[in-house]
Design a protein around this motif. Sequence first.
Motif, PDB file in Angstrom:
ATOM      1  N   UNK A   1       1.106  -1.435  -0.215  1.00  0.00           N
ATOM      2  CA  UNK A   1       0.213  -0.047  -0.010  1.00  0.00           C
ATOM      3  C   UNK A   1       1.312   1.665   0.129  1.00  0.00           C
ATOM      4  N   UNK A   2       2.144   1.012   0.639  1.00  0.00           N
ATOM      5  CA  UNK A   2       2.602   2.145   0.786  1.00  0.00           C
ATOM      6  C   UNK A   2       3.573   2.569  -0.409  1.00  0.00           C
ATOM      7  N   UNK A   3       3.621   1.578  -0.964  1.00  0.00           N
ATOM      8  CA  UNK A   3       4.219   2.255  -2.587  1.00  0.00           C
ATOM      9  C   UNK A   3       3.139   1.855  -3.617  1.00  0.00           C
ATOM     10  N   UNK A   4       1.840   1.523  -4.215  1.00  0.00           N
ATOM     11  CA  UNK A   4       0.734   1.768  -4.746  1.00  0.00           C
ATOM     12  C   UNK A   4      -0.650   2.473  -4.178  1.00  0.00           C
ATOM     13  N   UNK A   5      -0.430   2.778  -3.164  1.00  0.00           N
ATOM     14  CA  UNK A   5      -1.485   3.570  -2.567  1.00  0.00           C
ATOM     15  C   UNK A   5      -2.809   3.079  -2.368  1.00  0.00           C
ATOM     16  N   UNK A   6      -2.618   1.697  -2.241  1.00  0.00           N
ATOM     17  CA  UNK A   6      -4.682   1.001  -2.258  1.00  0.00           C
ATOM     18  C   UNK A   6      -3.629   0.002  -1.242  1.00  0.00           C
ATOM     19  N   UNK A   7      -4.318  -0.414  -0.530  1.00  0.00           N
ATOM     20  CA  UNK A   7      -4.681  -1.214   0.935  1.00  0.00           C
ATOM     21  C   UNK A   7      -5.294  -2.211   1.015  1.00  0.00           C
ATOM     22  N   UNK A   8      -5.412  -3.205   1.098  1.00  0.00           N
ATOM     23  CA  UNK A   8      -6.726  -4.999   0.914  1.00  0.00           C
ATOM     24  C   UNK A   8      -5.559  -6.063   1.388  1.00  0.00           C
ATOM     25  N   UNK A   9      -7.012  -6.389   2.215  1.00  0.00           N
ATOM     26  CA  UNK A   9      -6.613  -7.698   2.130  1.00  0.00           C
ATOM     27  C   UNK A   9      -7.342  -8.539   3.182  1.00  0.00           C
ATOM     28  N   UNK A  10      -7.606  -9.997   2.650  1.00  0.00           N
ATOM     29  CA  UNK A  10      -7.882 -10.976   4.201  1.00  0.00           C
ATOM     30  C   UNK A  10      -7.424 -11.528   4.843  1.00  0.00           C
ATOM     31  N   UNK A  11      -7.794 -11.470   6.211  1.00  0.00           N
ATOM     32  CA  UNK A  11      -7.123 -12.342   7.076  1.00  0.00           C
ATOM     33  C   UNK A  11      -7.594 -12.492   7.694  1.00  0.00           C
ATOM     34  N   UNK A  12      -7.672 -14.099   8.330  1.00  0.00           N
ATOM     35  CA  UNK A  12      -8.282 -13.437  10.437  1.00  0.00           C
ATOM     36  C   UNK A  12      -7.685 -12.877  11.540  1.00  0.00           C
ATOM     37  N   UNK A  13      -9.021 -13.435  13.219  1.00  0.00           N
ATOM     38  CA  UNK A  13      -8.394 -11.970  13.510  1.00  0.00           C
ATOM     39  C   UNK A  13      -8.841 -13.582  14.489  1.00  0.00           C
ATOM     40  N   UNK A  14      -8.369 -13.089  15.918  1.00  0.00           N
ATOM     41  CA  UNK A  14      -8.854 -14.055  16.780  1.00  0.00           C
ATOM     42  C   UNK A  14      -9.254 -13.110  18.091  1.00  0.00           C
ATOM     43  N   UNK A  15     -10.410 -13.172  18.518  1.00  0.00           N
ATOM     44  CA  UNK A  15     -11.285 -12.465  19.323  1.00  0.00           C
ATOM     45  C   UNK A  15     -10.640 -12.801  20.968  1.00  0.00           C
ATOM     46  N   UNK A  16     -10.860 -11.955  22.182  1.00  0.00           N
ATOM     47  CA  UNK A  16     -10.489 -11.591  23.574  1.00  0.00           C
ATOM     48  C   UNK A  16     -11.112 -13.684  23.382  1.00  0.00           C
ATOM     49  N   UNK A  17     -12.097 -13.640  23.312  1.00  0.00           N
ATOM     50  CA  UNK A  17     -12.656 -15.623  23.498  1.00  0.00           C
ATOM     51  C   UNK A  17     -11.767 -16.440  22.707  1.00  0.00           C
TER      52      UNK A  17
ATOM     53  N   UNK B   1      -1.236  11.191   0.446  1.00  0.00           N
ATOM     54  CA  UNK B   1       0.114  11.403   0.849  1.00  0.00           C
ATOM     55  C   UNK B   1       0.072  13.221   0.303  1.00  0.00           C
ATOM     56  N   UNK B   2       1.667  13.560   1.622  1.00  0.00           N
ATOM     57  CA  UNK B   2       2.215  14.883   1.614  1.00  0.00           C
ATOM     58  C   UNK B   2       3.199  15.468   0.442  1.00  0.00           C
ATOM     59  N   UNK B   3       3.349  16.499   0.702  1.00  0.00           N
ATOM     60  CA  UNK B   3       4.062  16.968  -0.915  1.00  0.00           C
ATOM     61  C   UNK B   3       4.977  15.639  -0.453  1.00  0.00           C
ATOM     62  N   UNK B   4       6.100  15.624  -1.924  1.00  0.00           N
ATOM     63  CA  UNK B   4       7.005  15.125  -2.151  1.00  0.00           C
ATOM     64  C   UNK B   4       6.543  13.641  -2.029  1.00  0.00           C
ATOM     65  N   UNK B   5       4.849  13.237  -2.028  1.00  0.00           N
ATOM     66  CA  UNK B   5       4.483  11.559  -2.204  1.00  0.00           C
ATOM     67  C   UNK B   5       5.276  10.619  -1.222  1.00  0.00           C
ATOM     68  N   UNK B   6       5.141  11.675  -0.109  1.00  0.00           N
ATOM     69  CA  UNK B   6       5.144  11.340   1.404  1.00  0.00           C
ATOM     70  C   UNK B   6       4.294  10.636   2.133  1.00  0.00           C
ATOM     71  N   UNK B   7       3.962   9.225   2.004  1.00  0.00           N
ATOM     72  CA  UNK B   7       2.545   8.667   3.544  1.00  0.00           C
ATOM     73  C   UNK B   7       2.267   9.372   4.212  1.00  0.00           C
ATOM     74  N   UNK B   8       1.233   9.412   4.444  1.00  0.00           N
ATOM     75  CA  UNK B   8       0.669  10.420   5.379  1.00  0.00           C
ATOM     76  C   UNK B   8      -0.481   9.949   6.504  1.00  0.00           C
ATOM     77  N   UNK B   9      -1.287   9.679   5.888  1.00  0.00           N
ATOM     78  CA  UNK B   9      -2.623   9.148   6.538  1.00  0.00           C
ATOM     79  C   UNK B   9      -3.316   7.867   5.692  1.00  0.00           C
ATOM     80  N   UNK B  10      -3.949   7.311   6.402  1.00  0.00           N
ATOM     81  CA  UNK B  10      -4.104   5.789   5.423  1.00  0.00           C
ATOM     82  C   UNK B  10      -5.851   5.932   5.239  1.00  0.00           C
ATOM     83  N   UNK B  11      -6.728   5.728   5.076  1.00  0.00           N
ATOM     84  CA  UNK B  11      -8.046   5.781   5.079  1.00  0.00           C
ATOM     85  C   UNK B  11      -8.621   4.200   4.704  1.00  0.00           C
TER      86      UNK B  11
END
Length: 806
Positions: free
Chosen positions: A367-383, A397-407
Motif C-alpha cells: 500500500x505504501x508503494x501503490x496507494x491501495x490497501x487490501x487484504x483478507x485475514x483472520x483475527x482472534x477474538x478475546x474469547x 500523501x503529503x508533498x513529495x509523495x510522502x505517505x501521511x494518512x491511510x483511510x
Amino acid sequence: MLYHLRDGNQVSNSEKLDQHVKQQSATTARTLAQANDSESKFRNTMRQAPVGIAILRGTDFIVEMANDSYLNIVDRKEEEMVGKSLFVSLPEVRGAVEPIMREVMRSGEPFHGYEFEVTISRFGQPQQCYFNFVYQPLFEETDEVLGIIVVATEVTQQVVSKQALQRSENQFRNLVTQSQFAKAIFKGEDFIISIANESMLKIWRRNLDEVVGRKLFEVFPELKEQRFSMLLRDVFERGTLHRENEAVAYVDGPGGLRKHYLDFQYAPMFEVDGQVSGIMVSANDVTDKVKLRQQITEAADRLSLATDGTKLATWDLNIQTGHIIYSGRLAAIFGYDESKILSHLELREHIHPDDRVSIVEKAFTVALETGTYYYEARIIHPDQSVHWIRTQGKVLYKDGHVPHRMLGTMMDITDRKEAELALKTSEGKFRTLADSMPQFVWTGDTEGNLNYFNKSVYDYTGFTAERITASGWLQFIHPDDLHENIRRWLHAIRDGVDFVIEHRFRRADGEYRWQLSRAIPQRNPDGTIQMWVGTSTDIHDSKIFIDQLESQVQLRTKELTISNNELVKTNMELAQFAYVASHDLQEPLRKIQTFATRILETELGNLSERGKDYFKRMQSSSTRMQQLIVDLLAFSRANAVEKHYESIDLNVVLQNVKEQLSDLIHQKNALIISEELPVINVIVYQFEQLFMNLIANALKFTKPDTQPVINIRTGFIAGQMIPLVEADHNLTYQFVSFSDNGIGFDPQFKDRIFQVFQRLHNRSTYEGTGIGLAICKKIVENHKGLIDAVGKPYIGATFIIYLPVE
C-alpha cells in the motif's frame, strides 16, 4: 399266402415284410439325421452364447459340453473338462456347489445363485470370484433328472465395485459424524433420519437413538408449520441445492420451544441413475452471533443513521505516529464492546499469527508503494474464537509523495469464509466419491469449459492434469468422432439440453475404445445453469459384439440373395416351421396358463405375497409369449409364396374389422370415419389383417382425455408425387390412408417402426410385440405396393398404402 401286385406279379408274405422293414429303416435314418442336425444347431448356438453355459450329466456331473464363455470364466481348456467330472477339473469349487447340485438332482427344482462367492484357481493363482448363475435340471422323457444345465455370468467386478462404494459410503458417514458443523442425512420422500452428528443433536436437544430411523416430521412436528417442509420437498423433487443464512427455526425439546438462527444448506444426494435418494443437511447455529449483531445494530441505530445502513467499520490511521481513530463497529468486529478504545498495535496483536506477516504486513508494504490497501485475514477474538475480516484502504500523501494518512473500512466476512469452507468440504467429498468410481466423471462451467476430471480419466488416458489443461480434452477423442462431438456439445451448451453421444477415447496404449458419454446441466432454483456434470462409460465390448453381429447378419443376407429360387424355398420351409412351431408352442403355454390359474384359485391362501406376485408375472409373461407366437404366425403367413387374389369390396373388409374390434372401439369411444372405398383384387385374408393392424394401432396409441378419431380416405396419385424412392414414376397408384389424432411419433423413427420387434415405447406404457407394422409392410409388399408413415409427436399419425393401378 400270396398277394397280387398291380402288374399282375405275385409276392410272398416274407418279401412284403422285407420291403416294409427297408422302408422303416429309411424313415428311421432320415429321422436320426434330422435329430442330429437339430442337435448340432443347438450345440452351435450354445457355444456362441455370450454367457457361460455347460451341460453336466449323471450323478458324477460329467461335463458333456462347455462353451467358450464358460471355459474363459473358469480358465480351463475344453479337453481339460469335457468327458470328466466337474470336480476333477474344478476341485476347488466342490465344497461350495456340490450340495446345491445334489439338491437340484434330487428335487428337480432349478437353483438361482446371485453374487455367489467362490474361489477358483485361475491364471495360475486362486481368485475370489462372484457369479450369477442358474442350475437348471435336465429331464428325461420319463421326468427323471439326468443332469444339469449351468448358465453362469461373472459379476466379480460389479460386486467389488459395490463393496468399494459401500466402503466409500462408510467413509462418507464418518466424515459426516466427525464434522465440526452440524450435519444430518434424510433418506427418501419421508425424510427418514439416517445420520446426525453431535453438533446437530445439540441443536435438536435429542439423543441419537431418539431420532435415527424415524421420520423427521414425526420427531419434530413443529417444523411442518414452518418453511422447512416445503423447502425439503422442493430440493428432493427438483434435485437442486438450497442454502440460507440466519434462517429462523423453532425447535421443540427439553425445556420447551427454542428459537434458533441457522446458516443451513440442503444438498440433494443422487443415485447412480441420477434419481434423488435423500438430502444432506449442513447447519451452523449462529443464534448467539445474530443476537450479538442485533444488539450492536440497535446500539448503532442510536448513534448514527449512516452507520446503521452498513456493516462496515471505518478507520483513520496516522502513518507517522501510529495513532488510529475508528468507529465503534470496528471494536465489535474484534470482539469488544463498541465503546472499547484500542490502539493500532493492540489491533495488530489480534491478527492471526499465520496471517500477520505473510498477509497484513505485506499488504501494508504494498500500500505504501501503490496507494491501495487490501487484504483478507483472520483475527482472534478475546474469547479465542477465530473470525475473518476484509480491509480496504487508501493512502493519502503529503508533498513529495510522502505517505501521511491511510483511510479505510473493515468488514467481518466470517460467514462467507465458513460457507466457502463448507462448499470446499462438499466438493472434496464429491471428488473423493468420483475418484472411487470406474466410470469417467467430469464437470464443466456454464460456458462448457471442462474444469474437473476424476482419477479414472487420468489413469485411462495416461495424461496429467497439466497436459489436459494445456492442450484440452478433445485430444483423446477419436478424430472421426471429433466433429460430431463438438457439434453436440455446443448444441447442449447453447440450448441447455442433455448431452449424449457414443464416441471413442484414446487409451494410454494407443487403443481407442467406445464410450457412452452423458452430461446434464445443474441448475439453480431459478433455472439458471450453474455447472455441467458428465460421465463416460465403457461400452466397447458390447458395441463391437453388436457390430460383429450386424456384419454376420449382412453377410448371411448377402448369401441368401444368391439364388432367388433357394430363397423362395427357404421362406416356404421357414413359414412351415413357424406355423408348426407356433402351434406346438401354444399348447404348453395354454397348460402353463391353466395350471397357474388353478393354483391361484385353489392354493391362493397357501402362497406368500412374493409367490402370488411370481404367479401373476408368469401368467402375464405367458400371455405376452402367446401373443408373440400369434404375431409370428401372422408374419410367416404374410411371407407365404402362394397368393390367391380375389376381387373384394374394401368397405366389406372394413366392416368385418370394425365388428372384430367392436369391444375396443366401444371401450375407447372411438369414431371411425371412412370415405367410399374401392373394389380391388387382393389377398383377402391379408388385407383384413392389414386393416386390423392399422386400426388397432391407432386405437392403442391414443391421447388421454381425448376421443380417438380415425379418418380413412382413398384416391389416386401419380408415382412421381409419392415421397418414396421405391415409387415408379411411370405408374399411377391408388392410395388408402388411415389418419388418427393420437400421440403420433417423431419423424426420425419413420423407418424403424416397420421393422420386426421395434418399439418406440416401453411395454409398461403400451402393450404389443413390435410385429404388427412389420406385418403391414410385408402384406403391402406382397401386393407390389408401398407403405408410408407421417407423424408428429402429440398431434397424430397417418399411414398411407399405395397400390399400383393395373
